[in-house]
Motif scaffolding. Structure first.
Motif, PDB file in Angstrom:
ATOM      1  N   ARG A   1       1.074  -1.158   0.087  1.00  0.00           N
ATOM      2  CA  ARG A   1      -0.260  -0.037  -0.296  1.00  0.00           C
ATOM      3  C   ARG A   1       0.279   1.597   0.282  1.00  0.00           C
ATOM      4  NH1 ARG A   1      -4.181  -1.172   4.582  1.00  0.00           N
ATOM      5  NH2 ARG A   1      -2.363  -1.942   5.594  1.00  0.00           N
ATOM      6  N   GLY A   2       2.044   1.241   0.751  1.00  0.00           N
ATOM      7  CA  GLY A   2       2.914   2.870   0.858  1.00  0.00           C
ATOM      8  C   GLY A   2       3.481   2.918  -0.660  1.00  0.00           C
ATOM      9  N   ALA A   3       4.305   1.671  -1.007  1.00  0.00           N
ATOM     10  CA  ALA A   3       4.642   1.445  -2.114  1.00  0.00           C
ATOM     11  C   ALA A   3       3.430   2.186  -3.339  1.00  0.00           C
ATOM     12  CB  ALA A   3       4.854   0.448  -2.682  1.00  0.00           C
ATOM     13  N   LEU A   4       1.871   1.724  -3.207  1.00  0.00           N
ATOM     14  CA  LEU A   4       1.901   2.257  -4.296  1.00  0.00           C
ATOM     15  C   LEU A   4       1.179   3.976  -3.974  1.00  0.00           C
ATOM     16  CD1 LEU A   4      -0.420   1.448  -6.584  1.00  0.00           C
ATOM     17  CD2 LEU A   4      -2.497   1.166  -5.287  1.00  0.00           C
ATOM     18  N   ALA A   5       0.863   4.001  -2.813  1.00  0.00           N
ATOM     19  CA  ALA A   5       0.395   5.691  -3.031  1.00  0.00           C
ATOM     20  C   ALA A   5       1.558   6.592  -3.108  1.00  0.00           C
ATOM     21  CB  ALA A   5       0.557   5.728  -1.347  1.00  0.00           C
ATOM     22  N   THR A   6       2.907   5.961  -2.938  1.00  0.00           N
ATOM     23  CA  THR A   6       4.151   6.801  -3.002  1.00  0.00           C
ATOM     24  C   THR A   6       3.900   6.826  -4.927  1.00  0.00           C
ATOM     25  OG1 THR A   6       5.660   6.542  -1.586  1.00  0.00           O
ATOM     26  CG2 THR A   6       6.818   6.540  -3.077  1.00  0.00           C
TER      27      THR A   6
ATOM     28  N   VAL B   1       9.338  12.277 -13.068  1.00  0.00           N
ATOM     29  CA  VAL B   1       8.780  12.578 -12.845  1.00  0.00           C
ATOM     30  C   VAL B   1       7.785  11.323 -12.905  1.00  0.00           C
ATOM     31  CG1 VAL B   1       7.806  12.497 -10.465  1.00  0.00           C
ATOM     32  CG2 VAL B   1       9.831  14.284 -11.615  1.00  0.00           C
ATOM     33  N   LEU B   2       6.769  11.863 -14.071  1.00  0.00           N
ATOM     34  CA  LEU B   2       5.524  10.848 -14.557  1.00  0.00           C
ATOM     35  C   LEU B   2       6.374   9.072 -14.720  1.00  0.00           C
ATOM     36  CD1 LEU B   2       4.396  12.757 -17.367  1.00  0.00           C
ATOM     37  CD2 LEU B   2       3.450  11.740 -15.352  1.00  0.00           C
ATOM     38  N   GLY B   3       8.059   9.006 -15.412  1.00  0.00           N
ATOM     39  CA  GLY B   3       8.019   7.932 -15.181  1.00  0.00           C
ATOM     40  C   GLY B   3       8.261   7.206 -13.977  1.00  0.00           C
ATOM     41  N   LEU B   4       8.596   7.773 -12.935  1.00  0.00           N
ATOM     42  CA  LEU B   4       9.396   6.570 -12.207  1.00  0.00           C
ATOM     43  C   LEU B   4       7.178   6.296 -11.892  1.00  0.00           C
ATOM     44  CD1 LEU B   4      11.716   9.416 -10.225  1.00  0.00           C
ATOM     45  CD2 LEU B   4      11.457   6.671 -11.002  1.00  0.00           C
ATOM     46  N   GLY B   5       6.702   7.619 -11.513  1.00  0.00           N
ATOM     47  CA  GLY B   5       4.694   7.564 -11.182  1.00  0.00           C
ATOM     48  C   GLY B   5       4.597   6.201 -12.016  1.00  0.00           C
ATOM     49  N   GLY B   6       4.894   6.222 -13.147  1.00  0.00           N
ATOM     50  CA  GLY B   6       4.377   5.145 -13.855  1.00  0.00           C
ATOM     51  C   GLY B   6       4.332   3.604 -13.264  1.00  0.00           C
ATOM     52  N   ALA B   7       5.448   3.665 -12.725  1.00  0.00           N
ATOM     53  CA  ALA B   7       5.924   1.950 -12.184  1.00  0.00           C
ATOM     54  C   ALA B   7       4.821   1.893 -10.875  1.00  0.00           C
ATOM     55  CB  ALA B   7       7.271   2.042 -11.367  1.00  0.00           C
ATOM     56  N   SER B   8       4.032   2.189 -11.093  1.00  0.00           N
ATOM     57  CA  SER B   8       2.788   1.834  -9.846  1.00  0.00           C
ATOM     58  C   SER B   8       2.368   0.507 -10.418  1.00  0.00           C
ATOM     59  CB  SER B   8       1.457   3.158 -10.091  1.00  0.00           C
ATOM     60  OG  SER B   8       0.683   3.103 -11.630  1.00  0.00           O
TER      61      SER B   8
END
Length: 437
Positions: free
Chosen positions: A314-319, A350-357
């Motif tokens: 959950r923490g990883a996804l919220a990040t 930043v978009l790229g890192l967030g896309g690892a969701s």
């Protein structure tokens, strides 16, 4: 629910880690290769959206203005999502007939129809091929993620789940590089035709991938139940609540992917045109922008297992959702209205890192369901979420058409991630738990 603490000191002397077997290595590389080609093929549609629409819209009697390209491009994206939603059928197929045949069939399907999109003569023919390609594309993630989770030893399952998910973005990186180096020469038709070749090669490699013992050991039980029984179980208590929760969280991810990252090449095309750049420079900037997002998503996928192991799923996804808020608002709400290509490139990582969701779900979903329904649950949640998200993409497309710009509609998708950060707390935390039998 009691969560095992993976950091607890063992009471017995540590033993040397076992090496992966030949079958486990084949399973990883087969899953990695198939998912990489999946990323290669789905990215082609977004990468050449503008030139494709420029060719096909006039044939339908529609002027190829930026507004019309945005509007009809969003309709096309929604149709792709609808096709992806239909790929939920691969889940029951895999639970009944095996993970490997389902994966091979999904690869063959997306390869053939991606290539056929390159010879389409009209807008709606192209959209039909895109819809059918999506049915194959959507099955690959669920099949590869399920097989890998069941084949890998528990001690490395989390790590290899993150590594496998990065494969899609290696595919994105590869197709972006091809577009950068040869996009002008190949054109949009050549790019689609190219999409059929590597996927078919991976289809042949799949012959060396083994079936998981977990699945093979349940042969008698599979034959005694109906084909649709896994679907019924996934949608009834005690699994219904977590299935609905996973669907909602994946809707958040999908809206972010299609509204944000997929529109990066189109946004760069528009910014380049505003700056007065020629066709060659525009193609290169679009390719570099897509490669930038993909490269940082790969880094994010590498980091997800460690982050998920430390602060939980959950923490990883919220990040990741928090990063998507920053990247979306920055790229489309600040840089795009300022017509600033350099500032856009500041926010693309930043978009790229967030896309690892999505990589979080590759680890998380198999941990929430037993073997008898695992592929169905994985496929259903990762594909039906596209149907819900398709409605959101129509709204975004209308916003682009009404405002004449990508800026406001895409920036507002950040609100979806704010909602997602609240929903994360309702999902079950499985950090430290073994894969259910």
């Amino acid at each position: 629910m009691t969560i095992n603490d993976p950091t607890t000191t063992p009471t017995t002397a540590p033993t040397a880690p076992e090496k992966l077997t030949k079958g486990q290595r084949h399973a990883f590389w087969g899953s990695f290769g198939g998912w990489a080609m999946d990323g290669f093929n789905w990215t082609i549609f977004g990468l050449v959206l503008a030139p494709t629409m420029t060719t096909l819209l006039p044939r339908a009697g529609i002027e190829a203005t930026p507004e019309n390209i945005g509007w009809y491009g969003q309709i096309s994206a929604a149709l792709f999502l609808l096709g992806w939603g239909c790929s939920a059928i691969w889940g029951p197929i895999a639970d009944r007939f095996g993970r490997k045949p389902a994966m091979m069939a999904s690869i063959l399907m997306y390869a053939v129809f991606t290539a056929l999109a390159g010879i389409a003569s009209s807008l709606w023919e192209w959209n039909a091929y895109r819809f059918l390609a999506a049915v194959g594309v959507g099955g690959e993630w669920a099949m590869a993620g399920t097989l890998l989770a069941e084949v890998m030893p528990e001690r490395v399952r989390e790590r290899f789940g993150g590594l496998m998910h990065s494969a899609a973005y290696f595919g994105v990186l590869a197709v972006s590089a091809v577009y950068l180096l040869a996009g002008s020469a190949l054109g949009w038709r050549g790019m689609f035709l190219l999409g059929g070749i590597p996927a078919l090669a991976v289809f042949l490699i799949r012959r060396t991938t083994p079936e998981p013992e977990r699945w093979a050991d349940n042969a008698d039980a599979r034959l005694q139940r109906s084909f649709w029984q896994p679907v019924v179980e996934v949608l009834t208590p005690p699994y219904r609540a977590r299935t609905i929760g996973n669907l909602l969280l994946l809707v958040v991810c999908v809206i972010g992917l299609w509204a944000g990252s997929t529109y990066v090449p189109t946004a760069m095309n528009n910014l380049s045109a505003d700056a007065g750049y020629g066709h060659t420079t525009t193609v290169r900037l679009a390719g570099v922008s897509s490669m930038t997002v993909a490269a940082f998503t790969i880094l994010g996928c590498f980091a997800v297992p460690r982050v998920a192991g430390r602060i939980g799923r959950r923490g990883a996804l919220a990040t990741a959702f928090g990063l998507m808020i920053i990247g979306t608002v920055g790229a489309y709400g600040i840089a795009y209205p300022l017509h600033s290509i350099p500032l856009t490139f500041v926010f693309l990582p930043v978009l790229g890192l967030g896309g690892a969701s999505f990589a979080v779900f590759t680890i998380w979903l198999p941990e929430q369901y037993p073997t008898r329904m695992r592929a169905t649950a994985f496929a259903l949640t990762t594909t039906f979420s596209r149907w819900v998200a398709a409605a959101g993409t129509f709204l975004i497309g209308y916003g682009i058409h009404a405002t004449g710009s990508l800026a406001l509609p895409l920036s507002l998708t950040a609100l979806v991630f704010v909602l997602g950060m609240g929903l994360v707390r309702l999902a079950p935390e499985t950090r430290g738990q073994k894969l259910p039998t």
